[in-house]
Design an enzyme around this catalytic site. Structure first.
Site, PDB file in Angstrom:
ATOM      1  N   ASP A 165       4.378  -0.305  -7.039  1.00 49.51           N
ATOM      2  CA  ASP A 165       3.142  -0.757  -7.681  1.00 49.51           C
ATOM      3  C   ASP A 165       1.948  -0.050  -7.052  1.00 49.51           C
ATOM      4  O   ASP A 165       0.838  -0.118  -7.565  1.00 49.51           O
ATOM      5  CB  ASP A 165       2.986  -2.272  -7.539  1.00 49.51           C
ATOM      6  CG  ASP A 165       1.877  -2.827  -8.412  1.00 49.51           C
ATOM      7  OD1 ASP A 165       1.828  -2.479  -9.607  1.00 49.51           O
ATOM      8  OD2 ASP A 165       1.031  -3.596  -7.899  1.00 49.51           O
ATOM      9  N   HIS A 193      -0.574  -0.322 -10.044  1.00 50.26           N
ATOM     10  CA  HIS A 193      -1.246  -1.295  -9.181  1.00 50.26           C
ATOM     11  C   HIS A 193      -1.667  -2.541  -9.967  1.00 50.26           C
ATOM     12  O   HIS A 193      -2.810  -2.995  -9.888  1.00 50.26           O
ATOM     13  CB  HIS A 193      -2.469  -0.652  -8.509  1.00 50.26           C
ATOM     14  CG  HIS A 193      -2.764  -1.248  -7.157  1.00 50.26           C
ATOM     15  ND1 HIS A 193      -3.271  -0.512  -6.110  1.00 50.26           N
ATOM     16  CD2 HIS A 193      -2.616  -2.500  -6.675  1.00 50.26           C
ATOM     17  CE1 HIS A 193      -3.438  -1.286  -5.049  1.00 50.26           C
ATOM     18  NE2 HIS A 193      -3.041  -2.504  -5.370  1.00 50.26           N
ATOM     19  N   ARG A 224       0.849  -1.189   0.000  1.00 51.82           N
ATOM     20  CA  ARG A 224       0.000   0.000   0.000  1.00 51.82           C
ATOM     21  C   ARG A 224       0.887   1.242   0.000  1.00 51.82           C
ATOM     22  O   ARG A 224       1.930   1.292   0.656  1.00 51.82           O
ATOM     23  CB  ARG A 224      -0.918   0.032   1.241  1.00 51.82           C
ATOM     24  CG  ARG A 224      -2.033  -1.013   1.208  1.00 51.82           C
ATOM     25  CD  ARG A 224      -3.061  -0.679   0.143  1.00 51.82           C
ATOM     26  NE  ARG A 224      -4.181  -1.602   0.119  1.00 51.82           N
ATOM     27  CZ  ARG A 224      -4.280  -2.676  -0.641  1.00 51.82           C
ATOM     28  NH1 ARG A 224      -3.259  -2.991  -1.449  1.00 51.82           N
ATOM     29  NH2 ARG A 224      -5.346  -3.459  -0.602  1.00 51.82           N
ATOM     30  N   GLU A 226      -2.891   7.779  -4.719  1.00 56.58           N
ATOM     31  CA  GLU A 226      -3.153   6.809  -5.780  1.00 56.58           C
ATOM     32  C   GLU A 226      -4.563   7.028  -6.318  1.00 56.58           C
ATOM     33  O   GLU A 226      -5.503   7.073  -5.518  1.00 56.58           O
ATOM     34  CB  GLU A 226      -3.011   5.382  -5.248  1.00 56.58           C
ATOM     35  CG  GLU A 226      -3.129   4.319  -6.321  1.00 56.58           C
ATOM     36  CD  GLU A 226      -2.850   2.917  -5.795  1.00 56.58           C
ATOM     37  OE1 GLU A 226      -3.610   2.005  -6.173  1.00 56.58           O
ATOM     38  OE2 GLU A 226      -1.892   2.727  -5.014  1.00 56.58           O
TER      39      GLU A 226
END
Length: 329
Positions: free
Chosen positions: A265, A289, A241, A270
């Protein structure tokens, strides 16, 4: 067995909203293969969701709204198709006597493989090779070896364990970080989140893989102090996260070469805004992601959900369901 959605009887209901571009109809088919003695319905419209919910003992999907919940007359289990359930009305469900499970673990192999790929990319400087190829530049550059490096994996759940398994054979030393180090783990060394122990591990780390949930303990886990403790040759791989890392502190470390590189990622914020400075840094590898993407998504999830349906059929306790998030009040 194929069930027409015009049939108003369905004891297992697959909701209409898909995930990661994967059709929910395929998920329904996987469940039918595993539950031949059950009626598995797939709703394609909001009306069908409410209609089929009336006879559903199990509902599965990304989340469930009040309209479907109010229509459900005999619901025992909501099986979320995501690992995270922050978007699910868990309190409302359990207050209605409904157990909630998630898709934890089904993404672990893909996430772990991407983490290993990111480590090897930085270790062998493959991103530099791509850059030089684009310029048609035949000029040598130095690469490294993973052998004898130390890889610290924060979080020894399904993802962390898969990462460690895939590191076997590379000749690395591994440190695992978990809430309860007394449980041990697959790494050469296991520590907890005690600041002194954690910083000692960071000081010995060549590659830091973040594979833990975002909690009050782990939010901002990697900040200015931690980045300063890492050797400037260290690479961070965040497969969990974005909130685990202080983004401003990370950018500063990358810009001043206090950190060799990062593979993200996940980001904070985000999605990463198109004008964010991280996009411009050559030592930041960013993927949107996608680490958990796998063609086996529905197969693995259907295995878990079908197992839980069989468990309930046998009169088993909700507290013993696989991937239980919370049992009913």
């Amino acid at each position: 067995m194929s069930v027409d959605t015009d049939d108003t009887m369905s004891d297992v209901l697959v909701l209409r909203e898909g995930t990661e571009g994967l059709p929910m109809a395929d998920y329904a088919d996987e469940l039918r293969e595993r539950l031949p003695d059950h009626d598995v319905g797939h709703a394609r419209t909001p009306h069908e969701e409410r209609e089929l919910a009336a006879d559903a003992d199990v509902i599965t999907g990304i989340t469930v709204d009040d309209g479907v919940l109010d229509a459900a007359g005999s619901l025992d289990l909501f099986a979320c198709t995501f690992a995270g359930t922050d978007h699910v009305p868990v309190d409302d469900l359990v207050s209605r006597g409904v157990a909630v499970t998630n898709a934890g673990g089904i993404h672990a192999p893909g996430i772990a493989e991407q983490a290993i790929g990111n480590i090897l990319t930085f270790d062998r400087r493959l991103h530099e090779a791509w850059r030089r190829k684009a310029q048609r530049e035949w000029r040598h550059f130095q690469s490294d070896e993973l052998t004898d490096k130390t890889v610290t994996v924060v979080g020894l759940g399904a993802i962390g364990q898969c990462v460690v398994e895939r590191l076997q054979g590379f000749g690395v030393d591994t440190i695992g970080v978990r809430y309860t180090p007394a449980k041990g783990g697959p790494t050469d060394e296991v520590i907890g989140f005690d600041e002194r122990d954690f910083h000692d591990a960071l000081a010995r780390t060549d590659y830091l893989v973040l594979a833990c949930p975002l909690t009050e303990t782990t939010r901002g886990l990697i900040g200015e102090a931690e980045l300063a403790t890492l050797d400037p040759s260290t690479v961070i791989v965040n497969a969990a996260r974005g909130g685990l890392i202080d983004t401003d502190a990370l950018v500063s470390a990358l810009q001043t070469e206090a950190l060799r590189g990062v593979a993200l990622d996940v980001t904070d914020p985000e999605p990463l805004p198109e004008d964010h400075v991280l996009w411009t840094l050559e030592n930041a590898l960013i993927t949107p992601h996608t680490g958990g993407h796998t063609p086996k998504h529905w197969e693995r999830l259907a295995d878990i959900v079908a197992e839980n349906v069989h468990h309930l059929d046998r009169g088993g306790s909700a507290d013993e369901l696989t991937n239980l998030v919370r049992g009913p009040d």
